[in-house]
Scaffold this motif. Structure first.
Motif, mmCIF file in Angstrom:
data_model
loop_
_atom_site.group_PDB
_atom_site.id
_atom_site.type_symbol
_atom_site.label_atom_id
_atom_site.label_comp_id
_atom_site.label_asym_id
_atom_site.label_seq_id
_atom_site.Cartn_x
_atom_site.Cartn_y
_atom_site.Cartn_z
ATOM 1 N N LEU A 32 -90.733 18.979 44.456
ATOM 2 C CA LEU A 32 -90.318 19.569 43.932
ATOM 3 C C LEU A 32 -89.616 20.861 45.518
ATOM 4 C CD1 LEU A 32 -90.755 21.682 41.030
ATOM 5 C CD2 LEU A 32 -89.042 20.615 40.934
ATOM 6 N N ALA A 33 -91.174 20.447 46.224
ATOM 7 C CA ALA A 33 -90.789 21.090 47.451
ATOM 8 C C ALA A 33 -90.175 20.132 48.475
ATOM 9 C CB ALA A 33 -92.282 21.349 47.635
ATOM 10 N N ALA A 34 -90.133 19.082 48.374
ATOM 11 C CA ALA A 34 -88.910 17.535 49.451
ATOM 12 C C ALA A 34 -88.180 17.958 49.078
ATOM 13 C CB ALA A 34 -90.190 16.549 48.978
ATOM 14 N N ASP A 35 -87.887 18.170 47.768
ATOM 15 C CA ASP A 35 -86.545 18.467 47.168
ATOM 16 C C ASP A 35 -85.527 20.358 47.547
ATOM 17 O OD1 ASP A 35 -86.298 15.853 46.692
ATOM 18 O OD2 ASP A 35 -86.800 16.819 44.642
ATOM 19 N N GLY A 36 -86.016 21.145 48.699
ATOM 20 C CA GLY A 36 -86.171 21.980 48.901
ATOM 21 C C GLY A 36 -86.552 23.019 47.726
ATOM 22 N N ARG A 37 -87.109 22.850 47.244
ATOM 23 C CA ARG A 37 -87.223 23.780 45.006
ATOM 24 C C ARG A 37 -88.288 24.173 45.151
ATOM 25 N NH1 ARG A 37 -84.926 20.821 40.878
ATOM 26 N NH2 ARG A 37 -86.081 23.224 40.138
ATOM 27 N N PRO A 38 -89.284 24.992 45.945
ATOM 28 C CA PRO A 38 -90.715 25.487 46.152
ATOM 29 C C PRO A 38 -90.991 25.771 44.824
ATOM 30 C CG PRO A 38 -89.175 26.895 47.185
ATOM 31 C CD PRO A 38 -88.657 25.645 46.978
ATOM 32 N N ASP A 39 -90.430 25.399 43.318
ATOM 33 C CA ASP A 39 -91.286 26.272 42.372
ATOM 34 C C ASP A 39 -92.493 25.553 42.078
ATOM 35 O OD1 ASP A 39 -88.584 26.367 41.906
ATOM 36 O OD2 ASP A 39 -88.472 24.587 41.328
ATOM 37 N N TYR A 40 -93.722 26.932 42.982
ATOM 38 C CA TYR A 40 -95.045 25.933 42.969
ATOM 39 C C TYR A 40 -95.917 26.629 42.048
ATOM 40 C CZ TYR A 40 -94.224 24.981 47.740
ATOM 41 O OH TYR A 40 -93.839 23.615 48.836
ATOM 42 N N PHE A 41 -96.242 26.723 40.725
ATOM 43 C CA PHE A 41 -96.942 27.016 39.927
ATOM 44 C C PHE A 41 -97.575 26.010 38.692
ATOM 45 C CE2 PHE A 41 -92.083 26.152 38.038
ATOM 46 C CZ PHE A 41 -92.483 25.683 36.501
ATOM 47 N N GLY A 42 -97.701 24.863 39.332
ATOM 48 C CA GLY A 42 -98.094 23.473 38.926
ATOM 49 C C GLY A 42 -99.698 24.150 38.379
ATOM 50 N N ASP A 43 -100.272 24.799 39.434
ATOM 51 C CA ASP A 43 -101.041 25.298 39.329
ATOM 52 C C ASP A 43 -101.870 26.439 37.895
ATOM 53 O OD1 ASP A 43 -102.518 24.342 41.235
ATOM 54 O OD2 ASP A 43 -102.251 25.903 42.897
ATOM 55 N N GLY A 44 -100.147 26.824 37.858
ATOM 56 C CA GLY A 44 -100.381 27.888 36.228
ATOM 57 C C GLY A 44 -100.330 27.392 35.510
ATOM 58 N N ILE A 45 -100.435 26.542 35.372
ATOM 59 C CA ILE A 45 -100.629 25.343 33.873
ATOM 60 C C ILE A 45 -102.043 25.307 34.174
ATOM 61 C CG2 ILE A 45 -99.726 23.294 32.717
ATOM 62 C CD1 ILE A 45 -96.821 23.139 34.569
ATOM 63 N N LYS A 46 -101.892 24.876 32.155
ATOM 64 C CA LYS A 46 -103.635 25.567 32.278
ATOM 65 C C LYS A 46 -103.998 24.868 31.228
ATOM 66 C CE LYS A 46 -104.013 28.549 35.315
ATOM 67 N NZ LYS A 46 -105.068 28.267 36.468
ATOM 68 N N LEU A 47 -105.074 23.580 30.968
ATOM 69 C CA LEU A 47 -105.387 23.113 29.856
ATOM 70 C C LEU A 47 -106.389 23.720 29.166
ATOM 71 C CD1 LEU A 47 -105.398 20.558 27.906
ATOM 72 C CD2 LEU A 47 -106.664 19.439 29.807
ATOM 73 N N GLN A 48 -106.318 24.817 28.152
ATOM 74 C CA GLN A 48 -107.760 25.448 27.517
ATOM 75 C C GLN A 48 -107.788 24.629 26.423
ATOM 76 O OE1 GLN A 48 -107.182 29.010 28.359
ATOM 77 N NE2 GLN A 48 -104.701 29.344 27.806
ATOM 78 N N VAL A 49 -109.230 24.923 25.893
ATOM 79 C CA VAL A 49 -109.990 24.337 24.283
ATOM 80 C C VAL A 49 -110.123 26.728 23.547
ATOM 81 C CG1 VAL A 49 -111.339 24.319 22.565
ATOM 82 C CG2 VAL A 49 -111.550 22.702 24.925
ATOM 83 N N ILE A 50 -108.931 26.313 22.715
ATOM 84 C CA ILE A 50 -108.707 27.798 21.748
ATOM 85 C C ILE A 50 -110.041 27.873 20.745
ATOM 86 C CG2 ILE A 50 -106.912 27.998 23.291
ATOM 87 C CD1 ILE A 50 -105.426 27.451 19.994
ATOM 88 N N GLN A 51 -110.451 29.070 20.058
ATOM 89 C CA GLN A 51 -110.812 28.666 18.836
ATOM 90 C C GLN A 51 -109.458 30.317 17.959
ATOM 91 O OE1 GLN A 51 -113.864 29.448 17.753
ATOM 92 N NE2 GLN A 51 -114.733 28.854 20.013
ATOM 93 N N LYS A 52 -109.109 29.077 16.689
ATOM 94 C CA LYS A 52 -108.011 28.810 16.114
ATOM 95 C C LYS A 52 -107.663 30.109 15.565
ATOM 96 C CE LYS A 52 -108.879 27.204 12.447
ATOM 97 N NZ LYS A 52 -108.522 25.255 10.883
ATOM 98 N N GLY A 53 -108.946 31.017 15.112
ATOM 99 C CA GLY A 53 -109.030 31.973 14.094
ATOM 100 C C GLY A 53 -108.605 33.541 15.348
ATOM 101 N N ILE A 54 -108.749 33.927 16.844
ATOM 102 C CA ILE A 54 -108.143 34.365 17.600
ATOM 103 C C ILE A 54 -107.156 34.382 18.594
ATOM 104 C CG2 ILE A 54 -109.158 35.373 19.701
ATOM 105 C CD1 ILE A 54 -111.552 34.228 19.786
ATOM 106 N N PHE A 55 -107.286 32.146 18.046
ATOM 107 C CA PHE A 55 -105.426 32.341 18.333
ATOM 108 C C PHE A 55 -104.180 32.917 17.456
ATOM 109 C CE2 PHE A 55 -101.783 29.317 18.720
ATOM 110 C CZ PHE A 55 -100.940 29.311 20.190
ATOM 111 N N SER A 56 -104.751 32.076 16.242
ATOM 112 C CA SER A 56 -103.827 32.631 15.050
ATOM 113 C C SER A 56 -103.301 34.686 15.418
ATOM 114 C CB SER A 56 -104.388 32.346 13.974
ATOM 115 O OG SER A 56 -103.799 32.674 12.867
ATOM 116 N N SER A 57 -104.409 35.097 15.163
ATOM 117 C CA SER A 57 -104.182 36.509 15.263
ATOM 118 C C SER A 57 -103.514 37.103 15.925
ATOM 119 C CB SER A 57 -105.446 37.049 15.259
ATOM 120 O OG SER A 57 -106.318 37.131 13.839
ATOM 121 N N ALA A 58 -103.908 36.596 17.780
ATOM 122 C CA ALA A 58 -103.029 36.827 19.217
ATOM 123 C C ALA A 58 -101.750 36.332 18.315
ATOM 124 C CB ALA A 58 -104.087 36.248 20.408
ATOM 125 N N LEU A 59 -101.460 35.508 17.906
ATOM 126 C CA LEU A 59 -99.648 34.470 18.078
ATOM 127 C C LEU A 59 -99.267 36.129 16.800
ATOM 128 C CD1 LEU A 59 -98.442 32.857 18.593
ATOM 129 C CD2 LEU A 59 -98.463 31.108 16.374
#
Length: 265
Positions: A32-59
């Motif tokens: 994207l940067a080479a195309d002139g679109r510096p959308d640097y947010f790949g670091d903001g993409i997270k892979l994480q294990v969640i607790q189903k009960g907490i996630f359900s309540s938050a949702l």
């Protein structure tokens, strides 16, 4: 966000999967940067294990609790002229059931979310997917190109092929491959809408990302406009030729009655 179900992944498998995912996302950022679109947010993409009960309540709180619609209890301040006396000092260490606490982690938010959850008409759409051990891949914003990279690493298929061994030997390490076999994609949530696996892959297959989707929409609207224009023009032309033909027939009839020779053509 994309939901996966995982089955007893070992720490070495998680390390390998996270490493390969981070590398793939960096390549997208560089492209994207080479195309002139510096959308640097790949670091903001997270892979994480969640607790189903907490996630359900938050949702439920996110979907069903709207603090701007809740009545707010008056909060007095010692310097407020409306306060009866300056000796009245608000309790800054309020109990958890204090109605003044209306943020997302308050008891008020929990009770409102639970009350709305009991309404069968209110659904966030992820209820069937919240079962078993879950893993989330979360995106700060929608990016089909980053989503495609995630699919190529975590859920490859014919449309999203996995990296070749020659170009990325680390992806084919036994620890990474054994870990990927224990992941199963369940669905996704994009812009507040729930997608199944095919719908999520469709989002990732949009050429050119969101710009490509906008271009497709503009082209579709232009095509619809051109079709309407052609339809209206053809209708006008048909009416014109019909009226001209009818006028010619009337003129020929008038000439025939007057004993004149009808015009040809």
């Amino acid at each position: 966000m994309i939901l996966f179900q995982h089955n007893n992944l070992r720490s070495v498998e998680w390390v390998g999967i996270r490493r390969e995912l981070a590398a793939a996302l960096r390549k997208v950022d560089e492209s994207l940067a080479a195309d002139g679109r510096p959308d640097y947010f790949g670091d903001g993409i997270k892979l994480q294990v969640i607790q189903k009960g907490i996630f359900s309540s938050a949702l439920k709180v996110v979907e069903f609790y709207h603090p701007e619609q809740q009545p707010q209890a008056p909060v007095h301040h010692p310097t407020d002229p409306a306060t009866a006396t300056s000796a009245t000092i608000p309790d800054t260490f309020a109990a958890s059931d204090d109605t003044r606490l209306t943020h997302g982690l308050s008891r008020t938010a929990y009770e409102v979310a639970e009350a709305n959850r009991r309404n069968k008409k209110l659904k966030h759409g992820l209820e069937p997917l919240l079962s078993g051990p879950l893993v989330l891949v979360t995106f700060p914003t929608v990016s089909p190109r980053h989503l495609k990279a995630v699919f190529e690493i975590l859920a490859p298929n014919k449309e999203f092929p996995a990296p070749k061994r020659k170009t990325n030997p680390g992806y084919h390490e036994p620890a990474v491959q054994s870990g990927l076999q224990k992941l199963m994609m369940l669905g996704a949530r994009v812009e507040g809408k729930v997608f199944d696996m095919e719908g999520a892959r469709w989002v990732g297959s949009i050429e050119g990302g969101l710009d490509g989707l906008r271009a497709q929409l503009v082209a579709m609207l232009q095509g619809v406009g051109a079709g309407i224009t052609n339809t209206l023009e053809s209708a006008g032309k048909t009416l014109y030729f019909t009226m001209e033909g009818r006028r010619g027939m009337l003129e020929d009839e008038q000439r025939a009655q007057a004993g004149e020779t009808p015009k040809e053509g």
